[in-house]
Scaffold this motif. Structure first.
Motif, PDB file in Angstrom:
ATOM      1  N   GLY A 127       0.813  -1.202   0.000  1.00  0.00           N
ATOM      2  CA  GLY A 127       0.000   0.000   0.000  1.00  0.00           C
ATOM      3  C   GLY A 127       0.847   1.252   0.000  1.00  0.00           C
ATOM      4  O   GLY A 127       2.073   1.208  -0.058  1.00  0.00           O
ATOM      5  N   GLY A 128       0.172   2.382   0.072  1.00  0.00           N
ATOM      6  CA  GLY A 128       0.827   3.684   0.101  1.00  0.00           C
ATOM      7  C   GLY A 128       0.384   4.578  -1.031  1.00  0.00           C
ATOM      8  O   GLY A 128       0.281   5.781  -0.884  1.00  0.00           O
ATOM      9  N   ILE A 129       0.066   3.964  -2.182  1.00  0.00           N
ATOM     10  CA  ILE A 129      -0.359   4.749  -3.331  1.00  0.00           C
ATOM     11  C   ILE A 129      -1.720   5.404  -3.098  1.00  0.00           C
ATOM     12  O   ILE A 129      -2.063   6.384  -3.748  1.00  0.00           O
ATOM     13  N   GLU A 130      -2.486   4.904  -2.138  1.00  0.00           N
ATOM     14  CA  GLU A 130      -3.816   5.480  -1.880  1.00  0.00           C
ATOM     15  C   GLU A 130      -3.740   6.949  -1.479  1.00  0.00           C
ATOM     16  O   GLU A 130      -4.702   7.698  -1.652  1.00  0.00           O
ATOM     17  N   ASP A 131      -2.596   7.393  -0.971  1.00  0.00           N
ATOM     18  CA  ASP A 131      -2.442   8.802  -0.604  1.00  0.00           C
ATOM     19  C   ASP A 131      -2.338   9.715  -1.822  1.00  0.00           C
ATOM     20  O   ASP A 131      -2.501  10.935  -1.708  1.00  0.00           O
ATOM     21  N   LEU A 132      -2.089   9.144  -2.995  1.00  0.00           N
ATOM     22  CA  LEU A 132      -2.050   9.928  -4.235  1.00  0.00           C
ATOM     23  C   LEU A 132      -3.448  10.376  -4.654  1.00  0.00           C
ATOM     24  O   LEU A 132      -3.642  11.521  -5.066  1.00  0.00           O
ATOM     25  N   PHE A 133      -4.422   9.490  -4.575  1.00  0.00           N
ATOM     26  CA  PHE A 133      -5.725   9.728  -5.188  1.00  0.00           C
ATOM     27  C   PHE A 133      -6.487  10.941  -4.653  1.00  0.00           C
ATOM     28  O   PHE A 133      -7.098  11.665  -5.445  1.00  0.00           O
ATOM     29  N   PRO A 134      -6.479  11.237  -3.362  1.00  0.00           N
ATOM     30  CA  PRO A 134      -7.175  12.451  -2.914  1.00  0.00           C
ATOM     31  C   PRO A 134      -6.532  13.737  -3.442  1.00  0.00           C
ATOM     32  O   PRO A 134      -7.151  14.785  -3.438  1.00  0.00           O
ATOM     33  N   ARG A 135      -5.312  13.641  -3.923  1.00  0.00           N
ATOM     34  CA  ARG A 135      -4.577  14.818  -4.371  1.00  0.00           C
ATOM     35  C   ARG A 135      -4.767  15.117  -5.854  1.00  0.00           C
ATOM     36  O   ARG A 135      -4.409  16.204  -6.311  1.00  0.00           O
ATOM     37  N   ILE A 136      -5.316  14.175  -6.647  1.00  0.00           N
ATOM     38  CA  ILE A 136      -5.386  14.387  -8.090  1.00  0.00           C
ATOM     39  C   ILE A 136      -6.687  15.010  -8.571  1.00  0.00           C
ATOM     40  O   ILE A 136      -6.745  15.505  -9.694  1.00  0.00           O
ATOM     41  N   GLN A 143      -0.166  17.970 -14.513  1.00  0.00           N
ATOM     42  CA  GLN A 143       0.137  18.016 -13.083  1.00  0.00           C
ATOM     43  C   GLN A 143      -0.107  16.669 -12.419  1.00  0.00           C
ATOM     44  O   GLN A 143       0.578  16.310 -11.466  1.00  0.00           O
ATOM     45  N   VAL A 144      -1.083  15.913 -12.912  1.00  0.00           N
ATOM     46  CA  VAL A 144      -1.331  14.568 -12.383  1.00  0.00           C
ATOM     47  C   VAL A 144      -0.103  13.693 -12.644  1.00  0.00           C
ATOM     48  O   VAL A 144       0.360  12.983 -11.755  1.00  0.00           O
ATOM     49  N   ALA A 145       0.441  13.766 -13.856  1.00  0.00           N
ATOM     50  CA  ALA A 145       1.602  12.939 -14.204  1.00  0.00           C
ATOM     51  C   ALA A 145       2.786  13.266 -13.304  1.00  0.00           C
ATOM     52  O   ALA A 145       3.471  12.364 -12.816  1.00  0.00           O
ATOM     53  N   SER A 146       3.013  14.530 -13.053  1.00  0.00           N
ATOM     54  CA  SER A 146       4.134  14.937 -12.204  1.00  0.00           C
ATOM     55  C   SER A 146       3.933  14.472 -10.764  1.00  0.00           C
ATOM     56  O   SER A 146       4.848  13.934 -10.139  1.00  0.00           O
ATOM     57  N   LEU A 147       2.734  14.663 -10.242  1.00  0.00           N
ATOM     58  CA  LEU A 147       2.430  14.233  -8.876  1.00  0.00           C
ATOM     59  C   LEU A 147       2.529  12.712  -8.757  1.00  0.00           C
ATOM     60  O   LEU A 147       3.113  12.185  -7.802  1.00  0.00           O
ATOM     61  N   ALA A 148       1.971  11.989  -9.726  1.00  0.00           N
ATOM     62  CA  ALA A 148       1.977  10.523  -9.699  1.00  0.00           C
ATOM     63  C   ALA A 148       3.400   9.965  -9.698  1.00  0.00           C
ATOM     64  O   ALA A 148       3.666   8.943  -9.055  1.00  0.00           O
ATOM     65  N   ALA A 149       4.291  10.630 -10.396  1.00  0.00           N
ATOM     66  CA  ALA A 149       5.684  10.155 -10.452  1.00  0.00           C
ATOM     67  C   ALA A 149       6.295  10.090  -9.060  1.00  0.00           C
ATOM     68  O   ALA A 149       7.108   9.206  -8.775  1.00  0.00           O
TER      69      ALA A 149
END
Length: 162
Positions: A127-136, A143-149
């Motif tokens: 886990g850990g990737i779940e913290d990305l989704f509220p931010r996109i 900007q999504v691509a940069s944040l996701a990286a």
């Protein structure tokens, strides 16, 4: 943005899950993911020592992810509705009850080409990737691509066409 490793996101825990827990559906908070998608974190990786996370996605007709890959293994389970998944170079039509296993690093995407809502669960390990989704939610694609990286996710291309 510097990438965050899995170990940095969730250092090993001595007692990953020390007590049983029951969560009710009305305990969930949902938020916007990509346009047309509402996401709820059903199990946050912090609850299980980083081993996995579970998200519930409700996607409107036409909702689609860009083609991407990430460092986590991913499993989807279709609860209701129909979707088209791209896994590498293959395309699959899926319906309720289907499960989709995606090894880490596999380019993939999904789209709801139906006229009805799509509801599915996504399990990520670790886990850990779940913290990305509220931010996109609401971000432009670049900007999504940069944040996701920064979460070990690489956007490889646009969404599949309707």
């Amino acid at each position: 943005m510097q990438a965050i490793s899995i170990a940095e996101r969730h250092p090993p825990a001595n007692d990953c899950l020390s007590i049983p827990e029951v969560g009710e559906r009305n305990d969930l908070r949902s938020f916007e993911g990509i346009p047309g998608e509402r996401i709820s974190i059903r199990v946050h990786s912090a609850q299980v020592g980083g081993r996995f996370s579970i998200l519930e996605s409700v996607a409107a007709p036409g909702c689609a992810t860009p083609v991407h890959s990430h460092i986590e293994e991913e499993v989807f389970y279709i609860i209701s509705g129909n979707a088209t998944f791209r896994l590498g170079d293959e395309t699959h039509e899926v319906s309720p009850g289907c499960r989709i296993l995606i090894p880490a690093g596999t380019p993939h995407a999904w789209i709801n080409r139906s006229g009805a809502e799509l509801r599915m669960l996504a399990v990520f390990a670790p886990g850990g990737i779940e913290d990305l989704f509220p931010r996109i939610g609401g971000l432009p694609p670049d900007q999504v691509a940069s944040l996701a990286a920064g979460y070990g996710t690489i956007v490889l291309g646009p969404p599949m066409p309707l």
